[in-house]
Design a protein around this motif. Structure first.
Motif, short mmCIF file in Angstrom:
data_model
loop_
_atom_site.label_atom_id
_atom_site.label_comp_id
_atom_site.label_asym_id
_atom_site.label_seq_id
_atom_site.Cartn_x
_atom_site.Cartn_y
_atom_site.Cartn_z
N LYS A 34 28.59 35.05 42.84
CA LYS A 34 28.06 36.55 43.08
C LYS A 34 27.95 37.19 44.76
O LYS A 34 28.73 37.96 45.08
CB LYS A 34 26.88 36.84 42.58
N TYR A 35 27.48 36.03 45.45
CA TYR A 35 27.25 36.66 46.89
C TYR A 35 28.41 35.93 47.76
O TYR A 35 28.59 36.23 48.92
CB TYR A 35 25.84 36.33 47.35
N GLY A 36 28.97 34.84 47.31
CA GLY A 36 29.82 33.79 48.23
C GLY A 36 29.11 32.99 48.97
O GLY A 36 27.72 32.62 48.67
N LEU A 37 29.76 32.05 49.87
CA LEU A 37 29.22 31.06 50.22
C LEU A 37 28.29 31.40 51.56
O LEU A 37 28.57 32.53 51.99
CB LEU A 37 30.07 30.11 51.08
N ASN A 38 27.35 30.81 51.80
CA ASN A 38 26.35 31.07 53.22
C ASN A 38 26.97 30.37 54.43
O ASN A 38 26.52 29.38 54.84
CB ASN A 38 25.05 30.30 52.85
N GLU A 83 16.64 40.36 44.15
CA GLU A 83 17.03 39.22 43.90
C GLU A 83 15.76 38.26 44.06
O GLU A 83 14.91 38.79 44.90
CB GLU A 83 18.21 38.50 44.77
N PRO A 84 15.61 37.01 43.30
CA PRO A 84 14.32 36.25 43.62
C PRO A 84 14.28 35.82 44.83
O PRO A 84 15.18 35.47 45.61
CB PRO A 84 14.39 35.37 42.45
N PRO A 85 12.90 35.56 45.33
CA PRO A 85 12.95 35.00 46.60
C PRO A 85 13.13 33.76 46.95
O PRO A 85 13.10 32.84 45.82
CB PRO A 85 11.34 35.24 46.93
N SER A 86 13.93 33.38 48.06
CA SER A 86 14.19 31.96 48.23
C SER A 86 13.26 31.06 48.65
O SER A 86 12.32 31.56 49.02
CB SER A 86 15.50 31.99 49.07
N LYS A 87 13.54 29.69 48.80
CA LYS A 87 12.53 28.76 49.40
C LYS A 87 12.30 29.25 50.57
O LYS A 87 10.87 29.14 51.16
CB LYS A 87 13.02 27.31 49.23
N GLU A 88 12.93 29.67 51.48
CA GLU A 88 12.75 29.85 52.90
C GLU A 88 11.72 31.13 53.15
O GLU A 88 11.06 31.32 54.09
CB GLU A 88 14.11 29.97 53.83
N LYS A 89 11.85 32.19 52.15
CA LYS A 89 11.10 33.45 52.24
C LYS A 89 9.73 33.22 51.37
O LYS A 89 9.08 34.19 51.57
CB LYS A 89 12.02 34.53 51.39
N LEU A 90 9.45 32.12 51.03
CA LEU A 90 8.35 31.96 50.29
C LEU A 90 7.12 31.33 51.38
O LEU A 90 7.54 30.57 52.17
CB LEU A 90 8.13 30.94 49.16
N ARG A 91 5.97 31.77 51.32
CA ARG A 91 4.87 31.32 52.21
C ARG A 91 3.61 31.35 51.35
O ARG A 91 3.38 32.19 50.74
CB ARG A 91 4.57 32.13 53.60
N LEU A 113 15.82 27.09 43.55
CA LEU A 113 16.83 27.50 42.52
C LEU A 113 17.38 26.20 41.88
O LEU A 113 17.38 25.16 42.35
CB LEU A 113 18.17 28.25 43.01
N THR A 114 17.63 26.44 40.41
CA THR A 114 18.31 25.41 39.87
C THR A 114 19.81 25.46 39.99
O THR A 114 20.15 26.30 40.83
CB THR A 114 18.12 25.65 38.26
N THR A 115 20.49 24.31 39.74
CA THR A 115 21.96 24.28 39.97
C THR A 115 22.60 25.48 39.23
O THR A 115 23.50 26.13 39.91
CB THR A 115 22.47 22.82 39.38
N ALA A 116 22.25 25.96 38.10
CA ALA A 116 22.98 26.81 37.50
C ALA A 116 22.84 28.14 38.17
O ALA A 116 23.76 29.06 38.39
CB ALA A 116 22.46 26.99 36.12
N GLN A 117 21.51 28.53 38.79
CA GLN A 117 21.19 29.67 39.34
C GLN A 117 21.89 29.49 40.97
O GLN A 117 22.28 30.78 41.26
CB GLN A 117 19.63 29.82 39.74
N ALA A 118 21.92 28.46 41.38
CA ALA A 118 22.73 28.47 42.76
C ALA A 118 24.28 28.67 42.64
O ALA A 118 24.71 29.44 43.33
CB ALA A 118 22.41 27.00 43.38
N VAL A 119 24.65 28.32 41.46
CA VAL A 119 26.12 28.46 41.39
C VAL A 119 26.59 30.02 40.88
O VAL A 119 27.35 30.65 41.49
CB VAL A 119 26.80 27.52 40.11
N ALA A 120 25.40 30.53 40.26
CA ALA A 120 25.55 31.81 39.83
C ALA A 120 25.51 32.77 41.29
O ALA A 120 26.28 33.70 41.30
CB ALA A 120 24.49 32.26 38.94
N GLN A 121 24.60 32.46 41.82
CA GLN A 121 24.55 33.27 43.30
C GLN A 121 25.70 33.10 44.01
O GLN A 121 25.96 33.96 44.86
CB GLN A 121 23.15 32.98 43.60
#
Length: 126
Positions: free
Chosen positions: A70-74, A4-12, A59-67
């Motif tokens: 796919k993965y459920g709520l965090n 999966e693409p790296p999230s904002k928290e995982k980027l440095r 992520l864009t809103t569409a990517q966030a909704v898709a994830q």
């Protein structure tokens, strides 16, 4: 298995010390393999400033909704612990069982004062 693409928290972002205004050379993202430890990284080469901004924006809103689909709520599910479960655990600990045995022994030898004192202390302890 698809990463999966790296999230904002995982980027440095690593910037060069000698040229503060320069474009970020690399963005180091932790591997998103699931079982892999978070201290492993893979480098992503950034070719333009737009790519760097896009990666740092998230992520864009569409990517966030898709994830989310796919993965459920965090969220961490709440675990309900009943009062009687806590009481049972406290009364069945090794120290409590030893005190309960002393209380029963005092009752068996007809030491009612000792029985009462131990019972009160056990009740207060619970």
């Amino acid at each position: 298995m698809e990463k999966e693409p790296p999230s904002k928290e995982k980027l440095r972002v690593e910037e060069e010390d000698d040229d503060e205004g320069a474009l970020c050379d690399t963005v180091v993202a932790s591997c998103a393999g699931g079982a892999e430890p978070l201290d492993e990284f893979e480098e992503i080469k950034i070719k333009s400033e737009d790519d760097a901004k896009r990666l740092m924006k998230g992520l864009t809103t569409a990517q966030a909704v898709a994830q989310r689909e796919k993965y459920g709520l965090n969220a961490i599910p709440k675990k309900i612990v009943h009062w009687y479960t806590i009481l049972l655990k406290q009364l069945t600990s090794s120290m409590a069982i030893m005190i309960e045995m002393a209380m029963l022994l005092a009752l068996a030898v007809q030491e009612y004062e000792d029985f009462a004192i131990i019972a009160v202390l056990l009740t207060i302890n619970v």
